[in-house]
Design an enzyme around this catalytic site. Sequence first.
Site, PDB file in Angstrom:
ATOM      1  CB  SER A 132      -0.940  -0.033   1.209  1.00 60.82           C
ATOM      2  OG  SER A 132      -1.944   0.940   1.096  1.00 60.82           O
ATOM      3  CG  ASP A 176      -6.570  -3.248  -3.456  1.00 64.38           C
ATOM      4  OD1 ASP A 176      -7.341  -2.494  -2.836  1.00 64.38           O
ATOM      5  OD2 ASP A 176      -5.333  -3.228  -3.306  1.00 64.38           O
ATOM      6  CG  HIS A 210      -5.402  -2.608   0.158  1.00 62.39           C
ATOM      7  ND1 HIS A 210      -4.621  -2.278  -0.934  1.00 62.39           N
ATOM      8  CD2 HIS A 210      -4.910  -1.882   1.199  1.00 62.39           C
ATOM      9  CE1 HIS A 210      -3.703  -1.390  -0.565  1.00 62.39           C
ATOM     10  NE2 HIS A 210      -3.854  -1.137   0.715  1.00 62.39           N
TER      11      HIS A 210
END
Length: 726
Positions: free
Chosen positions: A581, A669, A701
């Site tokens: 991320s 995601d 995610h």
Amino acid sequence: MTSTDDISKLYRELSLFPSLTRADVGPVITSQYGGKYSNICTEWSQRDLERNVNVKFCRQYIVFHDDKSVVYSGPSGNCTEIKGELLSKDSPSGEMKAVVRECSVKGEDKQFLEIWSKNIKVKSINLTGLKKHGKVYEDEQFGCLVWSHSETHLLYVAEKKRPKAESFFETESPESTSMGDEEETMKAEKKDAIKGEQFAFYEDWGEALVSKSSPVLCVLDIEGSNVSVLEGVPENISPGQAFWAPGDTGLVFVGWWHEPFRLGLKYCPNRRSSLFYVDLTGGNCEQLSSGSSAVCSPRLSPDQCRIVFLECAVFGPHMQCSRLCMYDWYTKQTSVVVDVVKRPRPDGFAGIYSSQLSTLCWSADSARLLISCPQRSRKDLLLVDTTTGSVTSLTSKSDFGNWCLLTIERDLMVVSCSSPNRPPSLRVGFLPPSAAPQEEVAWVTLEESQTQYQIDWQVLTFTPPPGQDNSQYPGLDFDALLLKPRDVKEGVKLPLVVTPHGGPHSVIVADWLLSSAALCRMGFGILLVNYRGSIGYGQDSILSLPGHVGTQDVKDVQFAVESVMKGGAFDERKVAVAGGSHGGFLACHLIGQYPGFYKACVARNPVTNLASMIGSTDIPDWCMVEAGYNYSTDCLPDPAVWEQMLNKSPIKHIKQVKTPVLLTLGEDDKRVPNMQGMEYYKALKALQIPARLLWYPGNNHSLSKVDAESDGFMNIALWMIQHLSL
């Protein structure tokens, strides 16, 4: 360790350690000999690599005590796997238990609400068959299962029932002369069906909440087996985190505004929301807290007089330092118990950083509160006096770096504690008396874990050099956790894996982390960097980062790495970077801004281009805020803003990249859409930089499903071995 078989064997060994997810303390029972005891039921989660699932199981313990100390404790029987349970809750007296269960009946998934009493299932209500609402919410964001104080009703949250939709060209079949009840119901539904709505779009609440759109509050009358969907909640509000008001007169809940549209809610407690009360008799709905802030996690005191809740600003950084507020049920007044902390206080208290208080967190006298939250690179148990606002850490001097409160009942605390070299263990202890809050807790271990003596860890603190200080927020420091193998031959320099966290407003505490522990056991050093902007260091640290992503955070990580390299324990030719991320954003930035320094890179669902992400993510506000701009729901594309977003993105530096990159992407995601990673992958391929992409169907995610997590670890480990020439 470089052999695939050895690595997979090590991963299998370390994945056996379970984590604690929940604990419930039963009522006090007096034995025939006069001794008092309580049963403690715990829930655990463990990876099952054969079945590719996280298995839930329960184990019970018995604790003899004298109301202020544990006299004797031990396990009561073996573990039992939990199957099909979405939610469960014991009644306040401990006499009954409610369970929401999902199971397949004749190939169709159905949900049932069960009531158990002693050894009998006294009720089993087919919620799917009632057709009063959609699926029950089992998530932590909205979901709840709460007994009324009288133990006659149950409260839960479910998806609002949608009218049946059919094609404009649907033809009716000839009416049957004799129809059963089920056919009658189907006929009634067909009569109410709306034409042309088959393909209508329903907004959801984003990442990890894709099936959640319009929650409703539902109440079961246990005696009559009747379910009613509560009316009175405003149409522009989505309710959740509900509980029964004092005297069972109504319900208190958090309501999130969902107009003009829904934004991602998971890990985003900064969404406009308020505390509400709806009266069960008149259906009137009253707003209890300000409508201009974001609130979450309301908890009613045992004496049913006060409600505490967490509050923060709307928009801005997703995770912030929260206020702890208290609403007095009878005076209707709200007070701030603990305010936002800009810089850590002299006693070390750095503020409250949490989006969820433990379900039970009050002391028995309704005067004190127990909160588990990050304080720099630790997660500690904080005791808050709601009268004075004083905060005392119960665990700051402990060898464990991570303390999680599972529950507190009659001042008996049940906790999970762990460290980078110690998987989670289960402990109990009594809260210190109010007259002596500094008194040390006598913790008793119910379930010990196996310490990994091969792993050493320490917390390092860094002060940025003068040229990298933030002029608006000067004098901030930051930490990093360093893990390394304990027994290293003299003269041997270790490879180093640098891991900045995601968020960016999150933190890596000194917890048990499977992948880090496994890499360390393989012979890697691991540097986990909590750069400025991380939570747990004061609100100023958080606010210092927006507008400076891609520079301040990147320089902090690089400064930490170069400082550690000066110690001589690590091989500067064998440094890798890995992150997910925003951590992937930093990994890609680092290999572009420091070409050739890192010999291998791993990016898990990385942000690579803020400008292209804003139109496809469930959190467009994140892109604006982190780039340094204010967000509003009516903001329109602005070329100048997009230019700045692009300038702050890793893709801007891709022509300088020399490092081989492994990308791991989740197909589902919603937070950082996989096209972010794909865009970066194609750019690498065009520049003939070695790149590999792993695509995980059914994963979002977090890439946390067992198959993605285990396969991802193996590929990451082998990628590093290959490109660090180990």
